[in-house]
Design an enzyme around this catalytic site. Structure first.
Site, PDB file in Angstrom:
ATOM      1  N   THR A 198       0.861  -1.186   0.000  1.00 16.79           N
ATOM      2  CA  THR A 198       0.000   0.000   0.000  1.00 16.79           C
ATOM      3  C   THR A 198       0.896   1.234   0.000  1.00 16.79           C
ATOM      4  OG1 THR A 198      -0.209  -0.078   2.413  1.00 16.79           O
ATOM      5  CG2 THR A 198      -1.984  -1.095   1.129  1.00 16.79           C
ATOM      6  N   VAL A 230       0.437   3.670   3.018  1.00 13.79           N
ATOM      7  CA  VAL A 230       0.835   3.269   4.369  1.00 13.79           C
ATOM      8  C   VAL A 230       2.194   2.575   4.338  1.00 13.79           C
ATOM      9  CG1 VAL A 230       0.238   1.926   6.428  1.00 13.79           C
ATOM     10  CG2 VAL A 230      -1.564   3.086   5.144  1.00 13.79           C
ATOM     11  N   CYS A 231       2.269   1.439   3.663  1.00 17.66           N
ATOM     12  CA  CYS A 231       3.485   0.615   3.704  1.00 17.66           C
ATOM     13  C   CYS A 231       4.680   1.282   3.022  1.00 17.66           C
ATOM     14  CB  CYS A 231       3.228  -0.735   3.027  1.00 17.66           C
ATOM     15  SG  CYS A 231       1.873  -1.673   3.746  1.00 17.66           S
ATOM     16  N   THR A 232       4.435   2.075   1.988  1.00 23.61           N
ATOM     17  CA  THR A 232       5.524   2.668   1.210  1.00 23.61           C
ATOM     18  C   THR A 232       5.913   4.052   1.706  1.00 23.61           C
ATOM     19  OG1 THR A 232       4.642   1.495  -0.716  1.00 23.61           O
ATOM     20  CG2 THR A 232       6.323   3.157  -1.140  1.00 23.61           C
ATOM     21  N   PRO A 255       8.417   4.463   5.242  1.00 23.64           N
ATOM     22  CA  PRO A 255       9.838   4.134   5.103  1.00 23.64           C
ATOM     23  C   PRO A 255      10.538   4.956   4.016  1.00 23.64           C
ATOM     24  CG  PRO A 255       8.453   2.282   4.442  1.00 23.64           C
ATOM     25  CD  PRO A 255       7.558   3.297   5.056  1.00 23.64           C
TER      26      PRO A 255
END
Length: 194
Positions: free
Chosen positions: A114, A117-119, A122
Site C-alpha cells: 500500500t 501506508v506501507c511505502t 519508510p
C-alpha cells in the site's frame, strides 16, 4: 539538474508487506497486477545479484502471510524476511533497519503493497537518512485512487523518484544486449498484458 541512474552494484530492493490479506485492501489496482510486479522486482534482484530485503507485518493477523512465490524466487531472503510485530514504518523496526543498513547500498528501490501506508513512511525515513529512493508505484496501490495519488505526491515532494516496474527494470538493464539486459528481458516480457 542531473539525475544519477541506479545500477545493480549500488542499489538494494526493499519489498514491504506484499501479504495476501493486505493486498486485498489495496483497491486502486488489481491484486494480480500488484503481485506480478512485486514478484518481477524480486526476480530482477536475484537475476542481477541486487540485495533484496523482504518484510511483513503481523502475518498471523488479517494481513496474512507474505506471498508464497517469494519463497520460490528468493528462498534465503524469504526465510530471513523481517517479520515486524506492528511497526507501521518498516524502518522503525530495528531488525528491518539493520537489514537495510547491512546492504551497504545508498540507492533504494522501494515497493510496498500500500503506497499510502506501507511505502510512504519508510520512503520518507530513507530520504531523511540520505538515501536516494525510487518508489515503484505500480508494484503497490492504496485503498482508493485519491489516497494513492496523495501518497505518491507526498513522496515525490520529499525527493523520491516515482517510477514503474518497467522503468526501473530497464534502467537496471542498461543495454538489452548485455548480460544484465538478457537476464531482465524475460522478466519484462512476463509483464506485458495478454
Amino acid at each position: 539538474m542531473s539525475i544519477k541512474l541506479f545500477a545493480p552494484n549500488d542499489t538494494a530492493i526493499l519489498l514491504i508487506d506484499h501479504q495476501v490479506g493486505t493486498m486485498s485492501w489495496a483497491r486502486s489496482a488489481e491484486f494480480d497486477d500488484i503481485k506480478l510486479r512485486a514478484l518481477a522486482l524480486a526476480r530482477a534482484a536475484k537475476a542481477l545479484d541486487i540485495p533484496l530485503v523482504l518484510t511483513s507485518s503481523m502475518e498471523d493477523q488479517p494481513q496474512g502471510p507474505l506471498l508464497a512465490e517469494f519463497a520460490d524466487i528468493a528462498p534465503e531472503e524469504f526465510a530471513a524476511r523481517i517479520r515486524r510485530t506492528g511497526a507501521v514504518n518498516a524502518l522503525d523496526d530495528p531488525n528491518f533497519a539493520a537489514a537495510v543498513k547491512a546492504t551497504e547500498r545508498s540507492n533504494l528501490i522501494i515497493a510496498g503493497v500500500t503506497n499510502d501506508v506501507c511505502t510512504v513512511h519508510p520512503t520518507l525515513t530513507a530520504l531523511a537518512q540520505g538515501h536516494t529512493v525510487q518508489v515503484v508505484a505500480d508494484a503497490g496501490a492504496s485503498i482508493t485512487k485519491d489516497a494513492d495519488e496523495i501518497a505518491l505526491r507526498r513522496m515525490e515532494r520529499a525527493g523520491a523518484d516515482i517510477t514503474s516496474t518497467n522503468q526501473v527494470l530497464a534502467e537496471l538493464a542498461v543495454d538489452w544486449s548485455s548480460t544484465n539486459g538478457q537476464r531482465i528481458l524475460p522478466i519484462m516480457f512476463d509483464l506485458i498484458p495478454s
